[in-house]
Design a protein around this motif. Sequence first.
Motif, PDB file in Angstrom:
ATOM      1  N   VAL A 178       0.813  -1.208   0.000  1.00 12.88           N
ATOM      2  CA  VAL A 178       0.000   0.000   0.000  1.00 12.88           C
ATOM      3  C   VAL A 178       0.854   1.270   0.000  1.00 12.88           C
ATOM      4  O   VAL A 178       0.374   2.343  -0.309  1.00 12.88           O
ATOM      5  N   CYS A 179       2.134   1.119   0.329  1.00  9.33           N
ATOM      6  CA  CYS A 179       3.042   2.274   0.281  1.00  9.33           C
ATOM      7  C   CYS A 179       3.384   2.654  -1.151  1.00  9.33           C
ATOM      8  O   CYS A 179       3.995   3.706  -1.384  1.00  9.33           O
ATOM      9  N   LEU A 180       3.064   1.785  -2.088  1.00 12.95           N
ATOM     10  CA  LEU A 180       3.553   1.959  -3.453  1.00 12.95           C
ATOM     11  C   LEU A 180       2.423   2.077  -4.461  1.00 12.95           C
ATOM     12  O   LEU A 180       1.338   1.548  -4.252  1.00 12.95           O
ATOM     13  N   SER A 181       2.698   2.756  -5.535  1.00 11.79           N
ATOM     14  CA  SER A 181       1.841   2.699  -6.703  1.00 11.79           C
ATOM     15  C   SER A 181       2.775   2.527  -7.895  1.00 11.79           C
ATOM     16  O   SER A 181       3.652   3.354  -8.134  1.00 11.79           O
ATOM     17  N   GLU A 182       2.598   1.440  -8.586  1.00 14.81           N
ATOM     18  CA  GLU A 182       3.469   1.075  -9.700  1.00 14.81           C
ATOM     19  C   GLU A 182       4.941   1.159  -9.300  1.00 14.81           C
ATOM     20  O   GLU A 182       5.787   1.653 -10.035  1.00 14.81           O
ATOM     21  N   GLY A 183       5.211   0.674  -8.102  1.00 11.57           N
ATOM     22  CA  GLY A 183       6.598   0.517  -7.680  1.00 11.57           C
ATOM     23  C   GLY A 183       7.228   1.747  -7.061  1.00 11.57           C
ATOM     24  O   GLY A 183       8.388   1.707  -6.679  1.00 11.57           O
TER      25      GLY A 183
ATOM     26  N   MET B 258      10.211   8.001  -4.858  1.00  5.30           N
ATOM     27  CA  MET B 258      11.318   7.045  -4.701  1.00  5.30           C
ATOM     28  C   MET B 258      10.888   5.644  -5.108  1.00  5.30           C
ATOM     29  O   MET B 258       9.717   5.279  -4.980  1.00  5.30           O
ATOM     30  N   THR B 259      11.817   4.850  -5.570  1.00 10.11           N
ATOM     31  CA  THR B 259      11.530   3.453  -5.887  1.00 10.11           C
ATOM     32  C   THR B 259      12.101   2.564  -4.788  1.00 10.11           C
ATOM     33  O   THR B 259      12.987   2.984  -4.028  1.00 10.11           O
ATOM     34  N   VAL B 260      11.610   1.327  -4.742  1.00  5.06           N
ATOM     35  CA  VAL B 260      12.158   0.400  -3.745  1.00  5.06           C
ATOM     36  C   VAL B 260      13.634   0.123  -4.031  1.00  5.06           C
ATOM     37  O   VAL B 260      14.398  -0.194  -3.127  1.00  5.06           O
TER      38      VAL B 260
END
Length: 503
Positions: A440-445, A451-453
Amino acid sequence: MSGYRLGVAVPPGSLVVMSAPRVVSVAAASPAQRAGLQVGDELLAIDGRVPRDVIEYRLLVDEAAPELEIRRGHEELTVTVAKEAGEALGAEVSSALFDRVRTCDNHCEFCFIYQLPKGMRRSLYLKDDDYRLSFLYGNFTTLTRFTELDLERVLAEGLSPLFVSIHSTDPDLRARMLRNVRGATSLRWLRALLDGGVEVHGQVVVCPGVNDGDALETTLAGVLDEYPELATVACVPLGVSDYTTEPAMRAHTEAEANAVIDTVEQWQDLALGAIGRRLVYAADEYYLLAGRPFPDAARYDGFPQHENGIGMARAFASAFDGDEAAAVGVRPGFFAWVDGAPAVGYRAPRTDPGAGIRRRGGAGPVAVITGEYGAMVLGPLLAGLDSRTGGTGTPRVRLLPVPNAFFGGNIAVTGLLTGVDVARALADEPEGHRYLLPDVCLSEGRFLDGMTVGELPRAVEIVPTDGLSLRRALEAPVPASQRRSAEPAAVSGPVPVALGESR
Ligand code: SF4
């Protein structure tokens, strides 16, 4: 929209006036493919009509043998698609709205968009108040810009359910809260929608000292008296970031949170007696603030406002304890039925498919990354897990609560965690452990701050935000051979709540 759910599901193309829908994918062996439709084609008209949005597009291409006027590069062609009425065309298009999104003309003191720091993605600053996005994505609309023509369309096309911000049934107070004189009268459209048989879910953003206390009592009495056909009404707290410029806006105290719960539960009983349904629900956040146990799952009546933080913690705990039916997680949204709908908003993948996920196998110590509210929900669940397994067969599990320094204020939900805060928390953590990140912290990564993972200082495993998925991730680590890493695509989509807590 309303309140502090962010990332309104408006794809960039929707901000352009009358941009024709562009084909972004064509399904194999579909009528669209057999007719020669190609990715990049612009659909200028369907059976002579120019669709305004993906809802209209869906209805037009639902007909038998639709005639498509297409622009392909500099060429314009006409194609008749051989298909039956009701058969899917098999073409996905580039955005939800092909004309301009209807923006909000309110200036609510509690609006979270005014509380964003500068420099975030432009789409996050967009205040929409568009009933189409309410239908497609579950965004709340105040109806201050709703018209007779809109009503006709909603009824004719059966655009249901819709989501309406109520805040107060007192016209003067509602106008004051929205800072818009039309706020005093726009609930007449709610009456008209209900008269037309539209399913409507309501929301009251409760601001202490403004519409809580007696004002909340009056609102819930007004709801039951004037709008008893409402499917549900969620009472949710306002979010206050460090960037608010509104001196009157503040977080609830513990006593105020308790009072909201008491009021809601009292009106649940009254509604049960009057109409046979509970009707009104308090957000999980109130129970956390008040230190009270969450209601039993049965009292949430199927979690109809789960996305809005109503019963998310209870559903998460039930799923974590093995109730697969309770694994609601982040729902795909109300867009799922639309053939041709682009994968944005709630429908957007949390992780970019095939990319942006970094996994680490092994059975080493596990840290579950979560916001401060998420930690309050997860703590007892993880403690119970350890005691049930007797400490054997399950890796040592700990929480890694991440304070939200990016927004500050009372923002403690996991869904509003940013990459910079998660990175700061991970930087001091040991190598070689497993770090689980709720999707849920991400949208499309990407995180909310872009920032990206892949930019985090430790590899993380991304876990769907429901109890069952977390339980499985804890019990069965992903093999190291599945480690992947790549750059994700651009961001879109809302940021609802995470790991079993409210918004
Ligand atoms: S100002 Fe508009 S977008 Fe912001 S909370 Fe109010 S209605 Fe929602």
